[in-house]
Design an enzyme around this catalytic site. Sequence first.
Site, short mmCIF file in Angstrom:
data_model
loop_
_atom_site.label_atom_id
_atom_site.label_comp_id
_atom_site.label_asym_id
_atom_site.label_seq_id
_atom_site.Cartn_x
_atom_site.Cartn_y
_atom_site.Cartn_z
N ASP A 1 5.77 1.79 6.84
CA ASP A 1 4.47 1.12 6.67
C ASP A 1 3.69 1.94 5.65
O ASP A 1 3.09 2.93 6.01
CB ASP A 1 3.75 1.05 8.02
N ASP B 1 3.82 -6.09 3.61
CA ASP B 1 3.60 -4.97 4.53
C ASP B 1 4.69 -4.99 5.60
O ASP B 1 5.61 -5.80 5.54
CB ASP B 1 2.20 -5.09 5.14
N HIS C 1 0.81 -1.22 0.00
CA HIS C 1 0.00 0.00 0.00
C HIS C 1 0.84 1.27 0.00
O HIS C 1 1.91 1.32 0.60
CB HIS C 1 -1.06 -0.01 1.11
N HIS D 1 3.58 2.46 13.07
CA HIS D 1 2.56 3.50 13.28
C HIS D 1 3.04 4.59 14.23
O HIS D 1 2.23 5.25 14.87
CB HIS D 1 1.21 2.92 13.72
N GLU E 1 -5.20 1.87 2.37
CA GLU E 1 -5.17 0.65 3.21
C GLU E 1 -5.41 1.00 4.66
O GLU E 1 -6.10 0.29 5.39
CB GLU E 1 -3.80 -0.04 3.04
N GLU E 2 -4.83 2.12 5.09
CA GLU E 2 -4.87 2.48 6.53
C GLU E 2 -6.28 2.82 7.02
O GLU E 2 -6.51 2.90 8.22
CB GLU E 2 -3.92 3.65 6.81
ZN LIG Z 1 -0.26 0.51 8.74
#
Ligand SMILES: [Zn+2]
Length: 352
Positions: free
Chosen positions: A177, A229, A64, A324, A206-207
């Site tokens: 990420d 990922d 992503h 994150h 995606e998030e």
């Molecule tokens: Zn993520």
Amino acid sequence: MADELVGILKKLSEAHGPPGFEEEVAEIIESELKGFVDEIRRDSLGNIIACKGSGEKSLMIAAHMDEIALIVKHIDDKGFIRFAKLGGIWDQLLVSQQVVIHGSKGRIRGVIGSKAVHVMKEDERKQLLTYDKMFIDVGARSADEVREMGIKVGDFITIDKKFLELAGGLVAGKAFDDRAGCTALIHAVKKAEPKCRVYAVFTIQEEVGLRGATVTGYAVKPTVGIAVDTTIAGDHPNMEAHEAPVRVGEGPVIMAADGRRESLSGGLIPNPKVKQWIIETAEKRRIPFQLEVLEGGTTDATAIQLSREGVPCGVIAVPTRYVHTFQEVLSLQDLERLAELLKGLMEEELPI
Ligand SMILES: [Zn+2]
């Protein structure tokens, strides 16, 4: 190889791609792939679908493009900006970050302000500050001034962070990420001589709920799907080994199951043949790997597996510390090995 990877990762990490506005990241990826794939296109939502190789069977590998970000929610009379969150962000990380607001007149810089510690009451100092109590200061003195700068409700906000090389082949930066996944996938599809039709797909949003993977899984209709990922490395203080057993520097992670904490619902239990195929390909190419059960997260593969009549899927990830946050850390050697493994899969016969 490491130099090439680090160059792409740095560019992608420092680029800004909030969910719903992945343009800058998409342009970098397209320019990296041009001339190295047979076909490359963007769909109506902004996903990139690159294709290489031929045959009846196809392998879709998705990474992503978006990153966790913020969005302008309110501008007050004094020119301070309130925001909502796009993706899973621990509120504490936001205080005192430098941000970029993507307004109609270009990028505007700002900072997330907070009360000075000197004037906080004893109980205030101990309290966690939630995002709805935070605000962005762009230097304006009124709402009109903010509007004149080209900022309005709904504009995207990203965190500004420079890419860093640490000791021991580790690197730090934001949005690994999943720009790390994008980097490995770019590298693999460029170098591979595919055994089947390979789709390298770079997804949007995606998030905020695997949205790009949902439509591309349907459009591509692959024989086998894989998401690439980042995953949670627990090799740092304040983590027990059983909480997050994978470690940085010990190779890519082959997912054995993922999903919500305590139930693993809403996630992926990989197709056994696909999982075994990934393991065997790693062994055959002498690529060290780790196995993981991830409680508390999932990937694009979860959406791909449920498209049309179902797609056998698997997940491979880069072990990453501080996922994150805006300062994630990973090993370039892990990233290199991940790219090697993806290339290997593209060059092997599919298991289904
Ligand atoms: Zn993520």
